[in-house]
Design a protein around this motif. Structure first.
Motif, short mmCIF file in Angstrom:
data_model
loop_
_atom_site.label_atom_id
_atom_site.label_comp_id
_atom_site.label_asym_id
_atom_site.label_seq_id
_atom_site.Cartn_x
_atom_site.Cartn_y
_atom_site.Cartn_z
N PHE A 126 -9.83 -82.94 6.85
CA PHE A 126 -10.38 -82.01 7.78
C PHE A 126 -10.45 -80.54 6.43
O PHE A 126 -9.68 -79.80 6.38
N LEU A 127 -11.60 -80.59 5.69
CA LEU A 127 -11.15 -79.85 4.10
C LEU A 127 -12.69 -78.93 4.50
O LEU A 127 -13.88 -79.14 5.43
N ARG A 128 -12.88 -77.49 3.73
CA ARG A 128 -14.29 -76.73 4.15
C ARG A 128 -15.32 -77.73 3.53
O ARG A 128 -15.91 -77.59 3.93
N ALA A 129 -15.28 -78.58 3.12
CA ALA A 129 -16.93 -79.17 2.63
C ALA A 129 -17.11 -80.39 3.60
O ALA A 129 -18.02 -79.88 3.85
N ASP A 130 -15.65 -80.88 4.55
CA ASP A 130 -16.55 -81.16 5.75
C ASP A 130 -17.56 -80.22 7.01
O ASP A 130 -17.98 -80.08 7.45
N ALA A 131 -16.81 -78.45 6.44
CA ALA A 131 -17.23 -78.23 6.75
C ALA A 131 -18.85 -77.38 7.62
O ALA A 131 -20.08 -77.90 7.76
N VAL A 132 -19.11 -77.99 6.13
CA VAL A 132 -20.51 -77.65 5.39
C VAL A 132 -21.19 -78.20 5.96
O VAL A 132 -22.40 -78.29 6.30
N ASP A 133 -20.64 -79.73 5.96
CA ASP A 133 -21.32 -81.04 6.27
C ASP A 133 -21.57 -80.80 7.78
O ASP A 133 -23.13 -80.89 7.95
N VAL A 134 -21.02 -80.62 8.55
CA VAL A 134 -20.95 -80.36 9.89
C VAL A 134 -22.24 -79.12 10.08
O VAL A 134 -22.96 -79.70 10.80
N THR A 135 -22.09 -78.44 9.27
CA THR A 135 -23.10 -77.09 9.63
C THR A 135 -23.97 -77.54 9.23
O THR A 135 -25.02 -76.95 9.76
N ALA A 136 -24.27 -78.35 8.11
CA ALA A 136 -25.12 -78.99 7.59
C ALA A 136 -26.20 -79.33 8.64
O ALA A 136 -27.46 -79.98 9.28
N ALA A 137 -25.39 -80.92 9.15
CA ALA A 137 -25.90 -81.53 10.00
C ALA A 137 -26.39 -80.65 11.92
O ALA A 137 -27.61 -81.05 12.41
N ALA A 138 -25.75 -79.78 11.79
CA ALA A 138 -26.03 -79.26 13.12
C ALA A 138 -27.26 -78.25 12.83
O ALA A 138 -28.05 -77.90 14.57
N LEU A 139 -27.69 -77.95 11.84
CA LEU A 139 -29.36 -77.41 12.01
C LEU A 139 -30.61 -78.01 12.07
O LEU A 139 -31.04 -77.68 12.72
N SER A 140 -29.90 -79.76 12.50
CA SER A 140 -30.86 -80.33 12.58
C SER A 140 -30.84 -80.73 14.24
O SER A 140 -31.08 -81.22 14.93
N ALA A 141 -29.47 -79.96 14.73
CA ALA A 141 -29.88 -80.40 15.94
C ALA A 141 -30.03 -79.68 17.35
O ALA A 141 -30.57 -78.66 17.13
#
Length: 183
Positions: A126-141
């Protein structure tokens, strides 16, 4: 905000490295629009290993039930944040409870159901880029038990505007049209 400025003069987000636990919590708190508030908080958490710069962020996340330590007095500062840790933080931000809705060490089934782990997120490295992707996806959750998305809640709280959200998440075609219009 990144980790500083790169040689090219742009912000260096250091996306290709694993975040530490305190960096992951900081990224989460900032994504929730509470970065400025947290940065100014006095230490309220019980942990003895958190660096001073992260005290407010960890305090905010701890007080809001978004994070716990690895023991009663140790946060695990400096240790790598795993994908399971960051997804757990995000599930808690959506209103889900570890121990009731999922287990902190295996949040993957619920995170898939919520749609917060896009294809390509590396669960093992898990990288900082993955944290960004999870965060961006969570906005639509959706927040637990509601039809309200995290983005809608943050817009209602004034964290950002609908226009800013739409611009940040515009389609590829919309982005190209905007670039073409600016020639």
């Amino acid at each position: 905000l990144g980790v500083g400025e790169g040689q090219n003069g742009f912000t260096d987000f250091d996306l290709d490295r694993t975040p530490s636990r305190e960096e992951a919590v900081t990224m989460l708190v900032r994504a929730l629009g509470k970065g400025s508030e947290a940065a100014g908080l006095e230490k309220t958490h019980p942990f003895t290993d958190v660096p001073a710069w992260a005290d407010g962020y960890v305090s905010y996340a701890y007080d809001q039930g978004l994070t716990k330590g690895i023991s009663d007095t140790t946060f695990g500062a400096g240790a790598p944040a795993t994908g399971a840790m960051y997804v757990t933080f995000m599930l808690r931000a959506l209103g889900h409870a570890a121990g009731t809705d999922f287990t902190w060490d295996d949040p993957w089934a619920l995170s898939q159901d919520c749609g917060i782990v896009p294809d390509g997120v590396d669960r093992e490295n898990f990288l900082r880029a993955d944290a960004v992707d999870v965060t961006a996806a969570a906005l639509s959750a959706s927040l637990k038990g509601t039809d309200t998305t995290l983005a809608e809640q943050l817009i209602a709280q004034g964290t950002f505007t609908q226009e800013a959200y739409d611009r940040a998440f515009q389609t590829y075609e919309e982005a190209l049209a905007e670039i073409a219009a600016n020639d």
